[in-house]
Design a protein around this motif. Structure first.
Motif, PDB file in Angstrom:
ATOM      1  N   GLY A 162      31.499  88.306  60.799  1.00  0.00           N
ATOM      2  CA  GLY A 162      31.105  88.955  59.552  1.00  0.00           C
ATOM      3  C   GLY A 162      30.634  88.003  58.474  1.00  0.00           C
ATOM      4  N   ARG A 163      30.348  86.753  58.847  1.00  0.00           N
ATOM      5  CA  ARG A 163      29.882  85.767  57.870  1.00  0.00           C
ATOM      6  C   ARG A 163      28.358  85.813  57.791  1.00  0.00           C
ATOM      7  N   ARG A 164      27.842  85.754  56.583  1.00  0.00           N
ATOM      8  CA  ARG A 164      26.396  85.810  56.383  1.00  0.00           C
ATOM      9  C   ARG A 164      25.823  84.396  56.339  1.00  0.00           C
ATOM     10  N   ILE A 165      24.669  84.233  56.999  1.00  0.00           N
ATOM     11  CA  ILE A 165      23.972  82.959  57.071  1.00  0.00           C
ATOM     12  C   ILE A 165      22.581  83.160  56.451  1.00  0.00           C
ATOM     13  N   PRO A 166      22.245  82.413  55.419  1.00  0.00           N
ATOM     14  CA  PRO A 166      22.952  81.276  54.811  1.00  0.00           C
ATOM     15  C   PRO A 166      23.724  81.627  53.549  1.00  0.00           C
ATOM     16  N   GLU A 167      23.837  82.921  53.224  1.00  0.00           N
ATOM     17  CA  GLU A 167      24.457  83.291  51.946  1.00  0.00           C
ATOM     18  C   GLU A 167      25.874  82.740  51.806  1.00  0.00           C
ATOM     19  N   ASP A 189      33.778  79.750  70.942  1.00  0.00           N
ATOM     20  CA  ASP A 189      35.168  80.196  70.852  1.00  0.00           C
ATOM     21  C   ASP A 189      35.411  80.744  69.445  1.00  0.00           C
ATOM     22  N   GLN A 190      35.442  82.081  69.326  1.00  0.00           N
ATOM     23  CA  GLN A 190      35.564  82.675  68.002  1.00  0.00           C
ATOM     24  C   GLN A 190      36.885  82.337  67.329  1.00  0.00           C
ATOM     25  N   GLU A 191      37.953  82.185  68.105  1.00  0.00           N
ATOM     26  CA  GLU A 191      39.238  81.804  67.510  1.00  0.00           C
ATOM     27  C   GLU A 191      39.153  80.408  66.916  1.00  0.00           C
ATOM     28  N   PHE A 192      38.528  79.488  67.630  1.00  0.00           N
ATOM     29  CA  PHE A 192      38.347  78.132  67.116  1.00  0.00           C
ATOM     30  C   PHE A 192      37.486  78.153  65.855  1.00  0.00           C
ATOM     31  N   VAL A 193      36.374  78.906  65.894  1.00  0.00           N
ATOM     32  CA  VAL A 193      35.482  78.974  64.730  1.00  0.00           C
ATOM     33  C   VAL A 193      36.194  79.611  63.551  1.00  0.00           C
ATOM     34  N   LYS A 194      36.981  80.653  63.793  1.00  0.00           N
ATOM     35  CA  LYS A 194      37.729  81.299  62.708  1.00  0.00           C
ATOM     36  C   LYS A 194      38.730  80.324  62.080  1.00  0.00           C
ATOM     37  N   VAL A 238      21.962  73.574  70.202  1.00  0.00           N
ATOM     38  CA  VAL A 238      22.740  74.487  71.043  1.00  0.00           C
ATOM     39  C   VAL A 238      24.036  74.861  70.328  1.00  0.00           C
ATOM     40  N   THR A 239      24.712  73.859  69.768  1.00  0.00           N
ATOM     41  CA  THR A 239      25.941  74.130  69.007  1.00  0.00           C
ATOM     42  C   THR A 239      25.640  75.012  67.816  1.00  0.00           C
ATOM     43  N   ALA A 240      24.536  74.741  67.124  1.00  0.00           N
ATOM     44  CA  ALA A 240      24.177  75.534  65.946  1.00  0.00           C
ATOM     45  C   ALA A 240      23.912  76.992  66.320  1.00  0.00           C
ATOM     46  N   ALA A 241      23.205  77.224  67.427  1.00  0.00           N
ATOM     47  CA  ALA A 241      22.913  78.594  67.847  1.00  0.00           C
ATOM     48  C   ALA A 241      24.191  79.343  68.210  1.00  0.00           C
ATOM     49  N   ARG A 242      25.091  78.663  68.900  1.00  0.00           N
ATOM     50  CA  ARG A 242      26.355  79.303  69.276  1.00  0.00           C
ATOM     51  C   ARG A 242      27.225  79.562  68.054  1.00  0.00           C
ATOM     52  N   LEU A 243      27.229  78.616  67.120  1.00  0.00           N
ATOM     53  CA  LEU A 243      27.988  78.821  65.894  1.00  0.00           C
ATOM     54  C   LEU A 243      27.441  80.006  65.114  1.00  0.00           C
ATOM     55  N   MET A 244      26.144  80.122  65.076  1.00  0.00           N
ATOM     56  CA  MET A 244      25.512  81.230  64.367  1.00  0.00           C
ATOM     57  C   MET A 244      25.994  82.569  64.937  1.00  0.00           C
ATOM     58  N   GLN A 245      26.037  82.688  66.257  1.00  0.00           N
ATOM     59  CA  GLN A 245      26.506  83.919  66.893  1.00  0.00           C
ATOM     60  C   GLN A 245      27.958  84.203  66.529  1.00  0.00           C
TER      61      GLN A 245
END
Length: 403
Positions: free
Chosen positions: A323-328, A288-293, A310-317
């Motif tokens: 527009g957030r860089r991982i891991p910068e 949920d991009q709104e929740f993540v934002k 699974v949560t980590a992979a979805r969060l990464m997407q």
């Protein structure tokens, strides 16, 4: 002569994992020989009833084509089944399935509603099948309804009850149970299931988690990982990399294992003298991009410890879409070390759990419980280990230090 039958799907409450589907060529797991893949396929098909006593197995040539294996490799797998008294080989007539359960063995039910939905359970089951303690015992991958298998967690509770009733009717010697999670009614459903099994006086070994909320404990043995220490180590790793603004992310209605990981997360913050201004634990969908934002805007995390891979992979997407860089900008650590963890857009740092070892120890625990029912209830918690990849920023820090 018994008529040769086509193998049907492995029975279970969810779609059988690809490596166990009889009508598809299974994908060879990493670090597992083709001989073991052929053996696991045939063994699980026999134990599930896809091949029944008297059925003729595919020929060695057919199995070789199916798995891309040599005749010698296939013959080795079939010979192992013959040594277990599961099949007999007749010159000119092929290989046929014998009685599925030797008279001196046990039959155990696998009550794993999330098999096929949660990746850790397939290797746990493989560990049970390969366990030296298991033979000549049989594992039933059961589905009571006979009308197909559930393909979502929404149907899991009803299907699990059907499976439990089926195992009770089969008079199994014991049941390996992975409690339901991620559905609102999970607690009530798990308690109903356990009442059914307790009334039937069937021994139960819990896999991965207890069905009661942490820190409550059921009267049944449990085999899993040390979740509190796992959460602690994952968090300390990010702190040691200089990340102090941290959050923990998990889904709503998660299992008690996630609560224990949260406890380890809090303990790491406390011991390192980090005192967040707001609650650092967030519960919601990483898709949920709104929740993540909202989480990013409110908590402004530099690092996220995720409840699982699974949560980590979805969060990464979601973070990359924002527009957030991982891991910068945001470092991520998961838990489980599933097989795709190193194949993500940014390879995932995670805590590895030895699922095959969990399966082996679970089988040994079940047999010991049957032999000594008076033993006190035990938690057998295996350690995990940190697997460092790019998502946590460790390599980025090293590159900066070297430049």
């Amino acid at each position: 002569m018994a008529k040769q039958r086509k193998p049907g799907p492995i029975l279970g409450s969810a779609a059988a994992p690809e490596s166990l589907r009889p009508n598809a060529r299974p994908e060879t797991p990493r670090r597992i020989s083709k001989h073991q893949v052929v053996f696991d396929y045939l063994n699980s098909s026999i134990q599930s009833g896809a091949y029944r006593p008297g059925d003729r197995l595919p020929s060695e040539a057919e199995l070789g084509t199916m798995f891309g294996a040599s005749r010698i490799t296939v013959a080795k797998a079939v010979l192992e089944l013959q040594r277990m008294n599961l099949v007999s080989r007749r010159p000119g007539a092929g290989t046929h399935v014998q009685a599925r359960r030797p008279v001196d063995g046990h039959t155990f039910g696998l009550l794993i509603p999330e098999l096929g939905l949660t990746e850790i359970f397939e290797p746990i089951c493989h560990g049970m099948m390969r366990s030296p303690f298991a033979r000549p015992d049989a594992l039933i991958w059961g589905n009571a309804s006979g009308s197909g298998v559930s393909d979502s967690r929404g149907e899991a509770a009803e299907e699990a009850e059907n499976m439990a009733q089926h195992f009770i009717a089969q008079k199994v010697s014991g049941i390996f149970f992975a409690p339901l999670e991620l559905i609102p009614e999970k607690d009530a459903a798990n308690r109903r299931l356990m009442r059914m099994l307790e009334r039937a006086k069937i021994p139960v070994i819990l896999l991965d988690r207890c069905y009661l909320p942490d820190p409550e404990r059921s009267p049944h043995d449990l085999v899993g990982i040390d979740n509190r220490r796992t959460g602690y180590i994952a968090t300390v790793h990010l702190i040691d990399l200089g990340v102090e603004r941290l959050v923990f992310l998990g889904e709503e209605h998660s299992a008690s294992t996630v609560d224990a990981r949260v406890t380890g997360f809090h303990e790491a913050l406390r011991r390192r003298g980090i005192h967040p201004e707001t609650n650092p634990v967030w519960r919601g969908s990483a898709q949920d991009q709104e929740f993540v934002k909202k989480m990013v805007d409110v908590a402004r995390p530099e690092g996220v410890v995720c409840a699982n891979d699974v949560t980590a992979a979805r969060l990464m997407q979601s973070l990359l879409a924002l527009g957030r860089r991982i891991p910068e900008e945001v470092s991520i650590v998961g838990i489980d070390d599933v097989k795709y963890a190193g194949l993500l857009t940014v390879p995932l740092t995670t805590m590895h759990q030895n699922c095959a070892a969990i399966g082996v120890i679970a089988m040994a625990t079940m047999l010991e419980r049957l032999a000594h029912p008076e033993l006190p209830t035990r938690d057998i918690l295996l350690p995990t280990r940190l697997v460092v990849r790019r998502s946590c920023g460790a390599y980025l820090n090293a590159e900066r230090a070297g430049s």
